[in-house]
Design a protein around this motif. Structure first.
Motif, short mmCIF file in Angstrom:
data_model
loop_
_atom_site.label_atom_id
_atom_site.label_comp_id
_atom_site.label_asym_id
_atom_site.label_seq_id
_atom_site.Cartn_x
_atom_site.Cartn_y
_atom_site.Cartn_z
N THR A 148 0.83 -1.20 0.00
CA THR A 148 0.00 0.00 0.00
C THR A 148 0.86 1.26 0.00
O THR A 148 2.05 1.22 0.35
CB THR A 148 -0.91 0.04 1.23
OG1 THR A 148 -0.10 0.20 2.41
CG2 THR A 148 -1.71 -1.26 1.35
N ALA A 149 0.24 2.36 -0.36
CA ALA A 149 0.95 3.64 -0.35
C ALA A 149 1.39 3.99 1.06
O ALA A 149 2.47 4.56 1.27
CB ALA A 149 0.04 4.74 -0.92
N GLU A 150 0.56 3.66 2.05
CA GLU A 150 0.91 3.94 3.44
C GLU A 150 2.15 3.16 3.86
O GLU A 150 3.01 3.69 4.59
CB GLU A 150 -0.26 3.58 4.36
CG GLU A 150 -1.46 4.51 4.24
CD GLU A 150 -2.29 4.23 3.00
OE1 GLU A 150 -3.15 5.05 2.66
OE2 GLU A 150 -2.06 3.18 2.34
N GLN A 151 2.28 1.92 3.41
CA GLN A 151 3.46 1.13 3.73
C GLN A 151 4.71 1.75 3.14
O GLN A 151 5.76 1.80 3.79
CB GLN A 151 3.28 -0.30 3.21
CG GLN A 151 2.26 -1.11 3.97
CD GLN A 151 1.99 -2.44 3.31
OE1 GLN A 151 2.07 -2.58 2.08
NE2 GLN A 151 1.64 -3.43 4.10
N ARG A 152 4.60 2.23 1.91
CA ARG A 152 5.77 2.85 1.26
C ARG A 152 6.18 4.13 2.00
O ARG A 152 7.37 4.40 2.18
CB ARG A 152 5.46 3.14 -0.21
CG ARG A 152 5.24 1.90 -1.06
CD ARG A 152 5.30 2.23 -2.54
NE ARG A 152 4.25 3.14 -2.94
CZ ARG A 152 3.04 2.75 -3.37
NH1 ARG A 152 2.75 1.47 -3.42
NH2 ARG A 152 2.14 3.64 -3.74
N GLN A 153 5.18 4.89 2.43
CA GLN A 153 5.49 6.12 3.15
C GLN A 153 6.16 5.82 4.49
O GLN A 153 7.08 6.52 4.90
CB GLN A 153 4.21 6.94 3.37
CG GLN A 153 3.68 7.60 2.10
CD GLN A 153 4.68 8.58 1.50
OE1 GLN A 153 5.31 9.36 2.21
NE2 GLN A 153 4.83 8.52 0.19
N ARG A 154 5.70 4.77 5.17
CA ARG A 154 6.32 4.40 6.43
C ARG A 154 7.77 3.96 6.22
O ARG A 154 8.64 4.26 7.01
CB ARG A 154 5.53 3.29 7.12
CG ARG A 154 4.18 3.74 7.66
CD ARG A 154 3.70 2.80 8.76
NE ARG A 154 3.53 1.43 8.29
CZ ARG A 154 2.39 0.95 7.81
NH1 ARG A 154 1.33 1.74 7.72
NH2 ARG A 154 2.31 -0.30 7.42
N VAL A 182 9.76 4.97 3.81
CA VAL A 182 10.55 6.18 3.55
C VAL A 182 10.86 6.88 4.86
O VAL A 182 11.98 7.38 5.08
CB VAL A 182 9.79 7.11 2.59
CG1 VAL A 182 10.47 8.48 2.52
CG2 VAL A 182 9.70 6.50 1.21
N GLY A 183 9.90 6.92 5.77
CA GLY A 183 10.11 7.57 7.06
C GLY A 183 11.19 6.89 7.87
O GLY A 183 12.00 7.55 8.55
N ASP A 209 14.47 7.85 6.42
CA ASP A 209 14.76 9.26 6.68
C ASP A 209 15.29 9.49 8.07
O ASP A 209 16.10 10.40 8.31
CB ASP A 209 13.49 10.11 6.46
CG ASP A 209 13.78 11.58 6.48
OD1 ASP A 209 14.63 12.04 5.68
OD2 ASP A 209 13.17 12.31 7.29
#
Length: 222
Positions: A206-212, A214-215, A218
């Motif tokens: 999911t997009a949420e998994q990808r954002q997590r 990346v976080g 970071d």
């Protein structure tokens, strides 16, 4: 028409608190990939939907019990329609499937969610050999093709022509893995023989998994 198909209270109460809706998400969105394993369609709960472009699907009321059982147990449609009362242990809160029922050589025991348990308790219990879901007019077992056709028709009317009943199984796997449930637990619950089959064909990124992800990277700093 399936017996016990009407939902207690609200026809889709198990799907959300206010919207009572299923939101269709496309695993290919923004990716541009056409590989099958990267184009998984699944459903996730949103409360409320995020915007005007979101596609909302409400399952037909007469399919409520069948959809609920599939989504809350990861069972395939064939397993749901052949589920017998002798396989449902409401006292222990489990479904027990004999070897071979879920394409595995071992017996499978599935814990019932409180929502599914309450729904099954609301149905008139039949003999051990009797199926849980039968045609309310004839009392005969339901045909998978008829259920699939009814599900697809409802999805098409909602503008979700690509939605299939089997999407519910993919839904459950994706939601569980996204919630951090260990892979081996999800594999056992769904009766998949190998974890790579589960990951390749059922679990979506999911997009949420990808954002997590990346976080996390970071936080390594620069």
């Amino acid at each position: 028409m399936p017996q016990g198909g009407g939902a207690p209270g609200n026809a889709t109460a198990f799907l959300g608190r206010k919207t009572r809706a299923l939101l269709l998400v496309d695993g290919c969105a923004g990716g541009g990939s056409t590989r099958k394993e990267n184009c998984i369609r699944w459903l996730c709960r949103e409360n409320p939907p995020n915007g005007p472009d979101d596609q909302v699907f409400l399952p037909p009321p007469h399919l409520y019990g069948i959809v609920l059982t599939a989504l809350h147990s990861l069972l395939r449609l064939g397993n749901v329609l052949t589920l017998g009362w002798g396989e449902v242990d409401l006292e222990r809160g489990v479904i027990r499937l004999a070897p071979g029922r879920m394409r595995t050589r071992r017996e499978l025991e599935l814990e019932l969610t409180p929502t599914l348990k309450a729904y099954l308790e609301s149905l008139p219990r039949g003999a051990a050999a009797a199926p849980v879901f039968v045609d309310s007019l004839t009392g005969k077992p339901l045909a998978p093709q008829g259920i699939k056709k009814s599900f697809r028709s409802a999805a098409k009317r909602a503008g979700l022509g690509g939605l299939k009943f089997h999407t519910l199984r993919k839904t459950g796997a994706t939601i569980l893995l996204d919630a951090g449930i260990p892979l081996q637990v999800v594999q056992r619950m769904g009766g998949w023989k190998k974890p790579d089959v589960l990951l390749r064909h059922y679990a979506a990124v999911t997009a949420e998994q990808r954002q997590r992800a990346v976080g996390v990277l970071d936080r390594l700093g620069g």
